[in-house]
Design a protein around this motif. Structure first.
Motif, mmCIF file in Angstrom:
data_model
loop_
_atom_site.group_PDB
_atom_site.id
_atom_site.type_symbol
_atom_site.label_atom_id
_atom_site.label_comp_id
_atom_site.label_asym_id
_atom_site.label_seq_id
_atom_site.Cartn_x
_atom_site.Cartn_y
_atom_site.Cartn_z
ATOM 1 N N VAL A 46 0.840 -1.104 0.045
ATOM 2 C CA VAL A 46 0.093 -0.126 -0.063
ATOM 3 C C VAL A 46 0.880 1.188 -0.059
ATOM 4 O O VAL A 46 1.995 1.500 0.891
ATOM 5 C CB VAL A 46 -0.744 -0.162 1.192
ATOM 6 N N PRO A 58 4.026 -2.754 3.340
ATOM 7 C CA PRO A 58 3.593 -3.924 2.915
ATOM 8 C C PRO A 58 2.415 -4.604 4.036
ATOM 9 O O PRO A 58 2.550 -4.341 5.269
ATOM 10 C CB PRO A 58 4.582 -4.704 3.008
ATOM 11 N N ILE A 59 1.596 -4.963 3.525
ATOM 12 C CA ILE A 59 0.527 -5.975 4.687
ATOM 13 C C ILE A 59 0.297 -7.320 4.010
ATOM 14 O O ILE A 59 -0.011 -7.673 3.074
ATOM 15 C CB ILE A 59 -0.825 -5.170 4.555
ATOM 16 N N MET A 61 -2.045 -10.704 4.560
ATOM 17 C CA MET A 61 -3.293 -11.152 5.105
ATOM 18 C C MET A 61 -3.617 -12.403 4.884
ATOM 19 O O MET A 61 -3.238 -12.904 3.843
ATOM 20 C CB MET A 61 -4.434 -10.193 4.426
ATOM 21 N N ALA A 103 -17.238 -15.579 -0.740
ATOM 22 C CA ALA A 103 -16.104 -14.610 -1.018
ATOM 23 C C ALA A 103 -16.930 -13.168 -0.919
ATOM 24 O O ALA A 103 -16.080 -12.237 -0.517
ATOM 25 C CB ALA A 103 -15.903 -14.941 -2.334
ATOM 26 N N TRP A 104 -18.114 -13.150 -1.101
ATOM 27 C CA TRP A 104 -18.655 -11.803 -0.867
ATOM 28 C C TRP A 104 -19.054 -11.486 0.580
ATOM 29 O O TRP A 104 -18.629 -10.265 0.704
ATOM 30 C CB TRP A 104 -20.121 -11.853 -1.528
ATOM 31 N N CYS A 106 -16.695 -12.379 2.982
ATOM 32 C CA CYS A 106 -15.626 -12.169 3.763
ATOM 33 C C CYS A 106 -14.800 -10.664 3.585
ATOM 34 O O CYS A 106 -14.869 -10.322 2.427
ATOM 35 C CB CYS A 106 -14.519 -13.183 3.144
ATOM 36 N N PRO A 107 -14.614 -10.251 4.819
ATOM 37 C CA PRO A 107 -14.080 -8.758 4.744
ATOM 38 C C PRO A 107 -12.466 -8.917 4.203
ATOM 39 O O PRO A 107 -12.033 -7.897 4.041
ATOM 40 C CB PRO A 107 -14.389 -8.226 6.096
ATOM 41 N N PHE A 108 -12.034 -9.829 4.195
ATOM 42 C CA PHE A 108 -10.684 -9.856 3.877
ATOM 43 C C PHE A 108 -10.273 -10.681 2.764
ATOM 44 O O PHE A 108 -8.973 -10.920 2.311
ATOM 45 C CB PHE A 108 -9.919 -10.689 4.913
ATOM 46 N N GLY A 109 -11.264 -11.069 1.751
ATOM 47 C CA GLY A 109 -10.731 -11.695 0.689
ATOM 48 C C GLY A 109 -10.172 -12.900 0.499
ATOM 49 O O GLY A 109 -9.486 -13.382 -0.218
ATOM 50 N N ILE A 212 -3.269 0.814 -3.921
ATOM 51 C CA ILE A 212 -3.148 -0.718 -3.318
ATOM 52 C C ILE A 212 -2.699 -1.537 -4.423
ATOM 53 O O ILE A 212 -3.426 -1.650 -5.423
ATOM 54 C CB ILE A 212 -4.540 -1.032 -2.559
ATOM 55 N N VAL A 213 -1.431 -2.191 -4.007
ATOM 56 C CA VAL A 213 -1.196 -2.830 -5.469
ATOM 57 C C VAL A 213 -0.880 -4.157 -4.967
ATOM 58 O O VAL A 213 -0.971 -4.541 -3.753
ATOM 59 C CB VAL A 213 0.195 -2.184 -6.076
ATOM 60 N N MET A 215 -2.991 -6.456 -5.095
ATOM 61 C CA MET A 215 -4.145 -6.952 -4.472
ATOM 62 C C MET A 215 -4.750 -8.202 -5.095
ATOM 63 O O MET A 215 -5.011 -9.180 -4.443
ATOM 64 C CB MET A 215 -5.405 -5.675 -4.287
ATOM 65 N N ALA A 216 -4.733 -7.978 -6.488
ATOM 66 C CA ALA A 216 -5.294 -9.234 -7.172
ATOM 67 C C ALA A 216 -4.100 -10.580 -6.832
ATOM 68 O O ALA A 216 -3.025 -10.500 -7.007
ATOM 69 C CB ALA A 216 -5.156 -8.993 -8.853
ATOM 70 N N ARG A 217 -4.972 -11.662 -7.014
ATOM 71 C CA ARG A 217 -4.024 -12.649 -6.316
ATOM 72 C C ARG A 217 -3.280 -13.384 -7.642
ATOM 73 O O ARG A 217 -3.718 -13.218 -8.615
ATOM 74 C CB ARG A 217 -5.030 -13.926 -5.917
#
Ligand code: SF4
Ligand code: SF4
Lengths: 217, 364
Positions: A46, A58-59, A61, A103-104, A106-109, A212-213, A215-217
């Protein structure tokens, strides 16, 4: 609105994370997952501002094994279970219908879906592989002979901890504990306050002026 | 849906924000809005069929009348739409047989998918029973009308089979009180298709959906209006004369469209005023390019049946249906119902495509 004392939780300290991705790689190895499979543990970077005021944090999760497990509440076939004994949220892939509703919710993806279309996610190394945590006996701490979660074990900076809430709470800073008690992140994860860049932390909390980069898996 | 994400990023950038890459909210494909729409259309069509039966008995009419024709088309549309909804949702699932064995597998009655599955299946059963009672038996055998085409099919398969079914239906035909109870129960399940709205409304992570009143209410009013519209359109294709029964239904569609429009406007205002980043992202998406065109098509889908239904309904009841209005009224109504169907489906597609989950950040 918080986990029971003996329920396992994650703790994350962004001040100690160096963004090396060792946690997500070791997670994949422990669970014998393909290199191109979606990550159960993600590392995002981020950032805010532009050079010379550029900042990046970096984060790391994963599934946070939420005390209220929103995914469990929506799962039609009860494939997701928030375990009474240790608070770990597991998936019974023999019941999952692959509806993606979790998936919808979940707040953390955290939920991921493999080529079979079934859900899999972090099981706090209770078992190995997708669905490996389901039906396992109660999680033991490393002192009791249980495995250290791979991400915790391999974290270079010691930024991730996991364990029963009562034990984790003894290892966190007063400030983090206080914020957690006040309901930060809805009591789903304990996070150390970002010390070096309070301004950035504020902007992140407000959700503005940041990139935020990864993020996509 | 990666296009959605890039459109969204571009839209945000244009709005003066820095580029934001969101976690892609692509968990559902387009089969889901189709399912969400058709389920309520089935409810609306069932309500049309059941109410037509009620109107018929209130007016003391025999079995062979316009109301019977509307009832048959209503139950037919209900069954077709429920089947379409079922197929659409099954096509999205990873393990279809577990969903088909829903009484065994879907055990979480806190989940709207479980609740919805039962509602849709029971509604379908009621619609099938009601249709069989309207389609077969002595009365139906002496009736005529386009909605009787399934009889022709059965007769083509085997005239003996048709005779057998006619006899069977006459033997089990329930008395009026049981009929009324059947329609009442079925109507409750038809209204229960509001669950499609709750499936989205309970998702906390998507501000665009997360409203426990507007989204379910809009899903119900728009879907039921489309169900009535589809039934009327089919009936009117073969029965052109606009009488008080048609006019009453047209006014109902007009009213439901007006309520939908009001709810849509209110929801839009709330979305625009929200300061949640994901709400702003959804708003930016919906006001950009083809999404914006789509949003206006949704509005048109409600405005057209609202106005046309009102004009023709009022003119009929006031006995002021001029020959010109009578001539263009039918096609105009059918066209407006078509727009309503397109708009109702598009509304749900846009809700899915513009959905943005709250940005995921775990940091100090
Ligand atoms: S993080 Fe997501 S998947 Fe994990 S328990 Fe919470 S809601 Fe469920
Ligand atoms: S995808 Fe599987 S685990 Fe997730 S809600 Fe659907 S059935 Fe449950």
């Amino acid at each position: 609105m918080s986990a029971d004392d003996d329920h396992w939780m994650f703790y994350f300290d962004p001040n100690r994370c160096i963004g090396c991705h060792a946690c997500s790689v070791s997670c994949k190895q422990r669970h014998n997952r393909d290199a191109d499979a979606d990550d159960w543990r993600t590392v995002s970077h981020v950032s805010s501002g532009e050079y010379p005021d550029f900042r990046e944090v970096p984060i790391s999760m994963s599934c946070m094994h939420c005390h209220d497990a929103p995914c469990e509440q929506v799962c039609p076939p009860d494939a997701i279970i928030k375990r009474e004994e240790d608070g770990i949220v597991t998936v019974d892939r023999d019941r999952c219908i692959g509806c993606h509703y979790c998936a919808w919710a979940c707040p953390f993806g955290a939920p991921t879906y493999d080529e079979e279309g079934l859900m899999s996610k972090c099981n706090l190394c209770l078992g190995e592989g997708p669905g490996g945590g389901h039906g396992q006996p109660e999680r033991q701490t490393p002192e009791e002979g249980g495995a250290v979660p791979a991400c915790v074990d391999d974290c270079v900076g010691g930024a991730i901890k996991a364990g029963p809430k009562s034990e984790i709470m003894q290892e966190v800073s007063e400030e983090a504990a206080e914020r957690f008690e006040q309901g930060a992140y809805e009591g789903r994860v304990i996070v150390e306050p970002l010390k070096e860049d309070g301004e950035m932390a504020d902007s992140i909390r407000n959700g503005d002026e940041l990139n935020i980069v990864d993020m996509a898996r | 849906m990666s296009t959605t994400i890039s459109v969204l990023s571009a839209a945000l950038a244009a709005a003066g924000n820095s580029e934001v890459i969101w976690h892609p909210a692509d968990y559902w494909d387009l089969s889901i809005p189709v399912y969400l729409f058709l389920a309520v259309v089935a409810g609306g069509a069932y309500l049309t069929g059941a109410s037509a039966c009620l109107i018929r008995s209130l007016r003391g009419k025999g079995a062979c009348c316009l109301e019977t024709e509307i009832a048959r088309w209503g139950f037919l549309v209900a069954i077709a739409a429920a089947a379409g909804a079922g197929l659409a949702v099954l096509s999205h699932l990873a393990v279809i047989y577990r969903a088909i064995l829903f009484p065994i597998y879907l055990t979480n009655f806190d989940s709207w998918i479980t609740i919805g599955t039962w509602i849709l299946v029971l509604l379908s059963l009621f619609a099938v029973v009601c249709l069989l009672l309207q389609l077969f038996g002595e009365h139906a055998a002496s009736d005529e009308g386009a909605s009787l085409f399934p009889r022709t099919i059965v007769a083509w398969v085997s005239p003996v089979l048709l005779e057998t079914i006619d006899g069977l239906v006459d033997r089990v035909r329930p008395p009026m009180s049981v009929f009324a109870g059947l329609h009442l129960l079925g109507s409750l399940f038809a209204l229960g298709t509001i669950y499609t709205g709750f499936e989205l409304a309970i998702v906390d992570t998507v501000p665009l959906w997360n409203d426990p009143v507007i989204i379910p209410a809009l899903f119900l009013t728009s879907g039921v209006a489309a169900g009535i519209g589809a039934t009327l359109a089919l009936t009117m294709l073969f029965e052109r004369e606009i009488g008080p029964v048609f006019a009453g239904y047209a006014l109902t569609v007009s009213l439901l469209s007006a309520v939908s429009l009001a709810l849509l406007y209110y929801g839009w205002i709330l979305l625009a005023a929200s300061d949640a980043p994901a709400a702003a992202a959804s708003y930016a998406t919906l006001t950009d390019g083809w999404y914006y065109v789509g949003a206006w098509l949704v509005v048109l889908g409600f405005v057209a049946p609202m106005i046309i239904g009102l004009v023709i309904g009022l003119a009929t009841f006031a006995d002021r249906l001029s020959p010109t209005l009578e001539r263009v009224g039918g096609p105009a109504l059918i066209g407006s119902f078509g727009l309503l169907l397109v708009g109702g489906l598009l509304f749900r597609i846009l809700l899915l495509l513009a959905a943005a989950q709250n940005p995921l950040v775990v940091i100090g």
